[in-house]
Design a protein around this motif. Structure first.
Motif, PDB file in Angstrom:
ATOM      1  N   ALA A   1       0.820  -1.209   0.000  1.00  0.00           N
ATOM      2  CA  ALA A   1       0.000   0.000   0.000  1.00  0.00           C
ATOM      3  C   ALA A   1       0.857   1.263   0.000  1.00  0.00           C
ATOM      4  O   ALA A   1       0.465   2.278  -0.575  1.00  0.00           O
ATOM      5  CB  ALA A   1      -0.937  -0.001   1.207  1.00  0.00           C
ATOM      6  N   ARG A   2       2.016   1.211   0.605  1.00  0.00           N
ATOM      7  CA  ARG A   2       2.910   2.373   0.578  1.00  0.00           C
ATOM      8  C   ARG A   2       3.528   2.550  -0.805  1.00  0.00           C
ATOM      9  O   ARG A   2       3.758   3.676  -1.247  1.00  0.00           O
ATOM     10  CB  ARG A   2       4.000   2.210   1.638  1.00  0.00           C
ATOM     11  CG  ARG A   2       3.495   2.394   3.066  1.00  0.00           C
ATOM     12  CD  ARG A   2       4.590   2.120   4.080  1.00  0.00           C
ATOM     13  NE  ARG A   2       4.112   2.337   5.459  1.00  0.00           N
ATOM     14  CZ  ARG A   2       4.826   2.075   6.542  1.00  0.00           C
ATOM     15  NH1 ARG A   2       6.059   1.586   6.411  1.00  0.00           N
ATOM     16  NH2 ARG A   2       4.316   2.291   7.742  1.00  0.00           N
ATOM     17  N   GLU A   3       3.807   1.429  -1.471  1.00  0.00           N
ATOM     18  CA  GLU A   3       4.352   1.529  -2.825  1.00  0.00           C
ATOM     19  C   GLU A   3       3.310   2.043  -3.802  1.00  0.00           C
ATOM     20  O   GLU A   3       3.648   2.777  -4.745  1.00  0.00           O
ATOM     21  CB  GLU A   3       4.868   0.159  -3.268  1.00  0.00           C
ATOM     22  CG  GLU A   3       6.057  -0.352  -2.465  1.00  0.00           C
ATOM     23  CD  GLU A   3       6.454  -1.759  -2.874  1.00  0.00           C
ATOM     24  OE1 GLU A   3       5.789  -2.315  -3.782  1.00  0.00           O
ATOM     25  OE2 GLU A   3       7.422  -2.301  -2.304  1.00  0.00           O
ATOM     26  N   ARG A   4       2.060   1.650  -3.600  1.00  0.00           N
ATOM     27  CA  ARG A   4       0.968   2.063  -4.494  1.00  0.00           C
ATOM     28  C   ARG A   4      -0.177   2.604  -3.640  1.00  0.00           C
ATOM     29  O   ARG A   4      -1.146   1.896  -3.351  1.00  0.00           O
ATOM     30  CB  ARG A   4       0.508   0.895  -5.352  1.00  0.00           C
ATOM     31  CG  ARG A   4       1.658   0.314  -6.187  1.00  0.00           C
ATOM     32  CD  ARG A   4       1.215  -0.852  -7.017  1.00  0.00           C
ATOM     33  NE  ARG A   4       2.317  -1.387  -7.791  1.00  0.00           N
ATOM     34  CZ  ARG A   4       2.717  -0.921  -8.964  1.00  0.00           C
ATOM     35  NH1 ARG A   4       2.081   0.092  -9.509  1.00  0.00           N
ATOM     36  NH2 ARG A   4       3.733  -1.469  -9.608  1.00  0.00           N
TER      37      ARG A   4
ATOM     38  N   ARG B   1      -8.731  -4.678  -3.590  1.00  0.00           N
ATOM     39  CA  ARG B   1      -8.868  -5.699  -4.629  1.00  0.00           C
ATOM     40  C   ARG B   1      -7.597  -5.799  -5.476  1.00  0.00           C
ATOM     41  O   ARG B   1      -7.129  -6.899  -5.777  1.00  0.00           O
ATOM     42  CB  ARG B   1     -10.080  -5.391  -5.507  1.00  0.00           C
ATOM     43  CG  ARG B   1     -11.407  -5.556  -4.789  1.00  0.00           C
ATOM     44  CD  ARG B   1     -12.576  -5.420  -5.738  1.00  0.00           C
ATOM     45  NE  ARG B   1     -13.846  -5.573  -5.057  1.00  0.00           N
ATOM     46  CZ  ARG B   1     -14.431  -6.749  -4.804  1.00  0.00           C
ATOM     47  NH1 ARG B   1     -13.840  -7.862  -5.177  1.00  0.00           N
ATOM     48  NH2 ARG B   1     -15.582  -6.798  -4.181  1.00  0.00           N
ATOM     49  N   ARG B   2      -7.045  -4.667  -5.884  1.00  0.00           N
ATOM     50  CA  ARG B   2      -5.808  -4.712  -6.662  1.00  0.00           C
ATOM     51  C   ARG B   2      -4.631  -5.179  -5.806  1.00  0.00           C
ATOM     52  O   ARG B   2      -3.743  -5.876  -6.297  1.00  0.00           O
ATOM     53  CB  ARG B   2      -5.527  -3.340  -7.268  1.00  0.00           C
ATOM     54  CG  ARG B   2      -6.430  -3.011  -8.442  1.00  0.00           C
ATOM     55  CD  ARG B   2      -5.944  -1.797  -9.219  1.00  0.00           C
ATOM     56  NE  ARG B   2      -6.731  -1.626 -10.427  1.00  0.00           N
ATOM     57  CZ  ARG B   2      -7.866  -0.964 -10.509  1.00  0.00           C
ATOM     58  NH1 ARG B   2      -8.356  -0.398  -9.421  1.00  0.00           N
ATOM     59  NH2 ARG B   2      -8.525  -0.852 -11.647  1.00  0.00           N
TER      60      ARG B   2
ATOM     61  N   ALA C   1     -10.858  -8.423 -16.071  1.00  0.00           N
ATOM     62  CA  ALA C   1     -10.825  -9.501 -15.073  1.00  0.00           C
ATOM     63  C   ALA C   1      -9.509  -9.478 -14.310  1.00  0.00           C
ATOM     64  O   ALA C   1      -8.930 -10.524 -14.008  1.00  0.00           O
ATOM     65  CB  ALA C   1     -11.058 -10.867 -15.728  1.00  0.00           C
ATOM     66  N   TYR C   2      -9.032  -8.278 -14.012  1.00  0.00           N
ATOM     67  CA  TYR C   2      -7.810  -8.046 -13.249  1.00  0.00           C
ATOM     68  C   TYR C   2      -6.573  -8.626 -13.928  1.00  0.00           C
ATOM     69  O   TYR C   2      -5.612  -8.997 -13.267  1.00  0.00           O
ATOM     70  CB  TYR C   2      -7.948  -8.568 -11.819  1.00  0.00           C
ATOM     71  CG  TYR C   2      -8.905  -7.732 -11.010  1.00  0.00           C
ATOM     72  CD1 TYR C   2      -8.490  -6.535 -10.434  1.00  0.00           C
ATOM     73  CD2 TYR C   2     -10.238  -8.114 -10.843  1.00  0.00           C
ATOM     74  CE1 TYR C   2      -9.371  -5.752  -9.710  1.00  0.00           C
ATOM     75  CE2 TYR C   2     -11.125  -7.322 -10.118  1.00  0.00           C
ATOM     76  CZ  TYR C   2     -10.679  -6.147  -9.555  1.00  0.00           C
ATOM     77  OH  TYR C   2     -11.549  -5.363  -8.835  1.00  0.00           O
ATOM     78  N   GLN C   3      -6.608  -8.707 -15.246  1.00  0.00           N
ATOM     79  CA  GLN C   3      -5.398  -8.966 -16.005  1.00  0.00           C
ATOM     80  C   GLN C   3      -4.721  -7.636 -16.323  1.00  0.00           C
ATOM     81  O   GLN C   3      -5.331  -6.576 -16.275  1.00  0.00           O
ATOM     82  CB  GLN C   3      -5.713  -9.689 -17.314  1.00  0.00           C
ATOM     83  CG  GLN C   3      -6.438 -11.007 -17.168  1.00  0.00           C
ATOM     84  CD  GLN C   3      -6.711 -11.627 -18.522  1.00  0.00           C
ATOM     85  OE1 GLN C   3      -5.824 -12.135 -19.187  1.00  0.00           O
ATOM     86  NE2 GLN C   3      -7.960 -11.577 -18.933  1.00  0.00           N
TER      87      GLN C   3
END
Length: 316
Positions: A54-57, A63-64, A258-260
């Motif tokens: 989470a700190r990196e992004r 979900r991601r 679909a999270y690809q």
């Protein structure tokens, strides 16, 4: 009432009103064994890795982040990730705007790459306060970010130069969807599209939802890149924009796919172009039926079927 709230209420009854544990559980209709249960699993390694991701992004939701954990080989339920995500205070607050209810026409679905590209511009500023613009180009089917070009200004020739670079790698599109900006309605840009037989799909003024796929990408660029970055100069912006574009195409999970990743989704087609450079399925060089010559035509009949011939060919 959630179990966490029930346990906190029981502790309050025991502390303030001297209730016994069994009596407090009976009032809340909660089994004593459920109240005394302590989970044996240790969530600290998962919690630490989740906080690190989470700190990196910082603009990724749970979900991601769950998809990224799965890529690392961590088999964990998404509900467990959501629980830890909330306990760590990583929730992202998004402002929801109130909109009037409007009935619009949905975007035409695309079935292959290069059937439609979308163009738009985003405005930002450098550390010195100088205004800059970013040209965003996206494929409507694979959702790839084909270009994220930064400059102080964009003329029609500058836009076509970027499109030529993209076309050299993947071929020309069948159509381009964009707004009515001066760069995209100039004579040079329109003549470039006509010369390469690229259809122009200009959306009506004040209707950005008719270019909704690209508006979604613009929101990600603004939220995950521009709002969390400070650019020293134009060269720094270009370098970091290209790095973010590569990360968006090759690493970031896309919810509409679909999270690809867009690159993995596009790899199913082997990188072959599906636009103007793709092989024609029909042997028609002039499918629209327009006359290829400005000379008047006459109608001849061969085996009962009318055939159009030019006036010069009928003179013996």
């Amino acid at each position: 009432m959630e179990l966490v709230v029930q346990k906190a209420t029981i502790e309050q009854l025991e502390g303030e009103f001297a209730f016994s544990e069994r009596r407090a559980c009976g009032l809340l209709l909660l089994a004593v064994g459920t109240y005394r249960y302590q989970p044996r699993r240790n969530d600290e390694p998962l919690r630490e890795r989740l906080v690190q991701l989470a700190r990196e992004r910082p603009r990724f939701g749970y979900r991601r982040l769950h998809v990224l954990l799965g890529r690392e080989g961590t088999a964990v339920n998404h509900k467990r990730v959501h629980r830890l995500y909330r306990e760590c205070g990583l929730m992202i607050r998004r402002k929801k705007r109130k909109h009037c209810v409007r009935e619009g026409q949905p975007l035409a679905s695309r079935s292959a790459p290069n059937q439609e590209w979308a163009l738009d511009f985003i405005h930002d500023s450098l550390e010195s306060g100088r205004k800059v613009r970013l040209l965003v180009v996206s494929d409507a089917y694979t959702r790839e970010a084909l270009a994220l070009e930064a400059d102080t200004s964009f003329a029609g020739r500058r836009v076509t130069r970027v499109l030529e670079q993209i076309a050299a790698e993947r071929g020309l599109p069948q159509a381009i969807r964009c707004d009515n900006g001066p760069e995209l309605t100039s004579r040079y840009f329109l003549s470039w599209c006509v010369a390469r037989q690229v259809d122009m799909l200009h959306i009506p003024p004040g209707r950005p939802t008719q270019n909704g796929r690209l508006e979604s990408l613009n929101g990600r660029v603004r939220d995950e890149f521009l709002n969390v970055s400070l650019f020293v100069n134009l060269f720094d912006l270009r370098r970091r924009a290209e790095a973010w574009r590569s990360d968006y195409n090759e690493v970031r999970p896309h919810s509409s796919l679909a999270y690809q990743t867009p690159a993995a989704f596009a790899a199913k087609y082997g990188g072959a172009g599906r636009g103007k450079d793709a092989p024609l399925e029909r042997g028609l060089e002039n499918p629209a039926g327009f006359p290829l010559s400005h000379r008047p035509t006459t109608t001849a009949f061969t085996l009962g079927a009318p055939v159009k011939t030019s006036a010069s060919s009928t003179v013996a």
